[in-house]
Scaffold this motif. Structure first.
Motif, PDB file in Angstrom:
ATOM      1  N   ASN A 142      47.929  37.317  43.917  1.00 41.17           N
ATOM      2  CA  ASN A 142      46.966  37.876  42.956  1.00 41.17           C
ATOM      3  C   ASN A 142      45.524  37.419  43.172  1.00 41.17           C
ATOM      4  N   THR A 144      41.734  37.797  44.382  1.00 44.35           N
ATOM      5  CA  THR A 144      40.753  38.859  44.583  1.00 44.35           C
ATOM      6  C   THR A 144      39.637  38.316  45.470  1.00 44.35           C
ATOM      7  N   ASP A 166      50.524  40.105  46.509  1.00 45.42           N
ATOM      8  CA  ASP A 166      49.414  41.009  46.194  1.00 45.42           C
ATOM      9  C   ASP A 166      48.055  40.324  46.350  1.00 45.42           C
ATOM     10  N   THR A 168      43.725  41.609  46.479  1.00 39.49           N
ATOM     11  CA  THR A 168      42.805  42.733  46.281  1.00 39.49           C
ATOM     12  C   THR A 168      41.463  42.410  46.921  1.00 39.49           C
ATOM     13  N   THR A 170      37.442  43.707  47.264  1.00 40.31           N
ATOM     14  CA  THR A 170      36.412  44.561  46.674  1.00 40.31           C
ATOM     15  C   THR A 170      35.105  44.404  47.430  1.00 40.31           C
ATOM     16  N   ALA A 192      42.347  45.151  53.660  1.00 39.43           N
ATOM     17  CA  ALA A 192      43.555  45.514  52.905  1.00 39.43           C
ATOM     18  C   ALA A 192      44.633  46.049  53.842  1.00 39.43           C
ATOM     19  N   GLY A 197      47.354  44.409  51.530  1.00 40.98           N
ATOM     20  CA  GLY A 197      46.864  44.323  50.152  1.00 40.98           C
ATOM     21  C   GLY A 197      46.289  45.645  49.678  1.00 40.98           C
ATOM     22  N   ARG A 198      45.526  45.595  48.613  1.00 42.38           N
ATOM     23  CA  ARG A 198      44.883  46.795  48.087  1.00 42.38           C
ATOM     24  C   ARG A 198      43.375  46.563  48.046  1.00 42.38           C
ATOM     25  N   TYR A 199      42.634  47.665  47.866  1.00 45.15           N
ATOM     26  CA  TYR A 199      41.181  47.523  47.826  1.00 45.15           C
ATOM     27  C   TYR A 199      40.575  48.480  46.810  1.00 45.15           C
ATOM     28  N   GLU A 200      39.397  48.140  46.376  1.00 50.61           N
ATOM     29  CA  GLU A 200      38.595  49.002  45.512  1.00 50.61           C
ATOM     30  C   GLU A 200      37.331  49.387  46.280  1.00 50.61           C
ATOM     31  N   GLN A 228      35.805  43.351  38.570  1.00 48.25           N
ATOM     32  CA  GLN A 228      36.625  42.683  39.584  1.00 48.25           C
ATOM     33  C   GLN A 228      35.767  41.859  40.531  1.00 48.25           C
TER      34      GLN A 228
END
Length: 346
Positions: A142, A144, A166, A168, A170, A192, A197-200, A228
């Motif tokens: 988790n 970021t 996970d 993230t 940004t 990511a 992972g994930r991205y914004e 974020q």
């Protein structure tokens, strides 16, 4: 470093380089004595013309003697080698060099890679490898991570590996209208991809008017990403040359003139600063602000190339103490000179 040593360095800018070269000559003579000039030049990969100047200087100082069979070191030469050994070890050992500058600057850590990113694409790759390794070690469930754009941070993405949790990513700010691969949105997408992972994304200009800024931050989608960014655990950023960053931002002539008058040398997060680290101008940017950076648990700064040495030195005077700097040998040697001198005159 010894006080008189750093004062001499300011008076004679090439002092360390010249000392390094003559130290190497003296060391080789010690190990290979008696040794002829031609053989010595070959061993040191120098021309005989360049070597002749150093040999003449060492002889005039009674550090070596020249005989028909070759050159030998004197007792005085042995003493000089002994005294200089520690200084040269720090200067040549990248790990020791990083540790020495870390103590002088007060930040968390400095990691040095070999070479000069301005001259060698390989050095730029090594910056990315080390920065990627540093970031990878900090990733946890988790987490970021917020990342600025630029060639230095872009070099990191492909050196990250998949993680079983996970994370993230940004973008720390909007786009500068630069090449896509150097934009923060593109970089976080690649990070990511490599980590799983994930991205914004933040689809707004980097530099806007105050009215536009106030309107944009009210947009729900933008507001969510900004939250974020502000709450990110890790910041990864570059450090830019003031003039180059002003050009990349297509800054108007009046502001460029101001930056020149204020003697701005570097830029980070939209803040321009002079050689002493004084902030002389701030761009209204959407995204990460300097006050947000100060509170982060982990900060990774990635910047290399001799042309950035002055900008990096200036930034380190205002960098948060939790900063880890990834830089190259060319910059590190300039930092050692600058901060050793500052610490001895304060």
């Amino acid at each position: 470093m010894d006080h008189i040593f750093v004062v001499q360095q300011r008076l004679i800018p090439d002092l360390i380089e010249k000392m390094q070269r003559r130290f190497n000559v003296l060391s080789m003579i010690q190990h290979e004595q008696p040794i002829g000039r031609r053989t010595l030049a070959e061993r040191l990969n120098q021309t005989e013309r360049v070597l002749r100047s150093d040999v003449d200087s060492l002889k005039s100082e009674h550090l070596i003697e020249i005989h028909p069979k070759g050159m030998t070191i004197t007792v005085e030469g042995e003493e000089v080698l002994s005294v200089l050994a520690r200084h040269m070890e720090i200067y040549n050992d990248l790990s020791a060099l990083g540790s020495e500058i870390t103590k002088l600057t007060g930040i968390s850590r400095i990691i040095v890679v070999k070479g000069d990113a301005d001259e060698s694409p390989e050095t730029q790759v090594h910056l990315g490898v080390e920065a990627g390794r540093c970031l990878q070690s900090l990733l946890s469930p988790n987490t970021t991570v917020t990342v600025t754009g630029g060639s230095s941070t872009a070099s990191m993405a492909s050196h990250l590996a998949s993680v079983p949790f996970d994370v993230t990513f940004t973008p720390a700010r909007g786009g500068l209208g630069e090449d896509m691969i150097h934009q923060a949105n593109f970089i976080v997408a690649k990070m990511a991809e490599y980590t799983g992972g994930r991205y914004e994304a933040l689809y707004v200009p980097d530099q806007v008017s105050e009215q536009t800024y106030q309107n944009l931050i009210q947009e729900p989608a933008i507001h969510s990403v900004l939250d974020q960014i502000k709450s990110a655990d890790i910041v990864v950023h570059g450090i830019g040359n003031a003039n180059k960053m002003a050009n990349r931002r297509k800054t108007d002539a009046a502001v460029k003139k101001l930056l020149h008058e204020k003697a701005a040398v570097g830029e980070a997060f939209g803040y321009y600063f002079d050689k002493k680290g004084n902030i002389v101008y701030k761009v209204r940017t959407i995204g990460l602000q300097r006050e947000d950076v100060m509170t982060k648990k982990h900060i990774i700064a990635v910047a290399g190339g001799a042309s950035k040495a002055t900008a990096i030195a200036a930034y380190l005077k205002i960098a948060p103490e939790q900063t880890v700097l990834i830089t190259d040998e060319a910059v590190a040697k300039q930092l050692l000179k600058a901060f050793a001198f500052d610490n001895n005159i304060n």
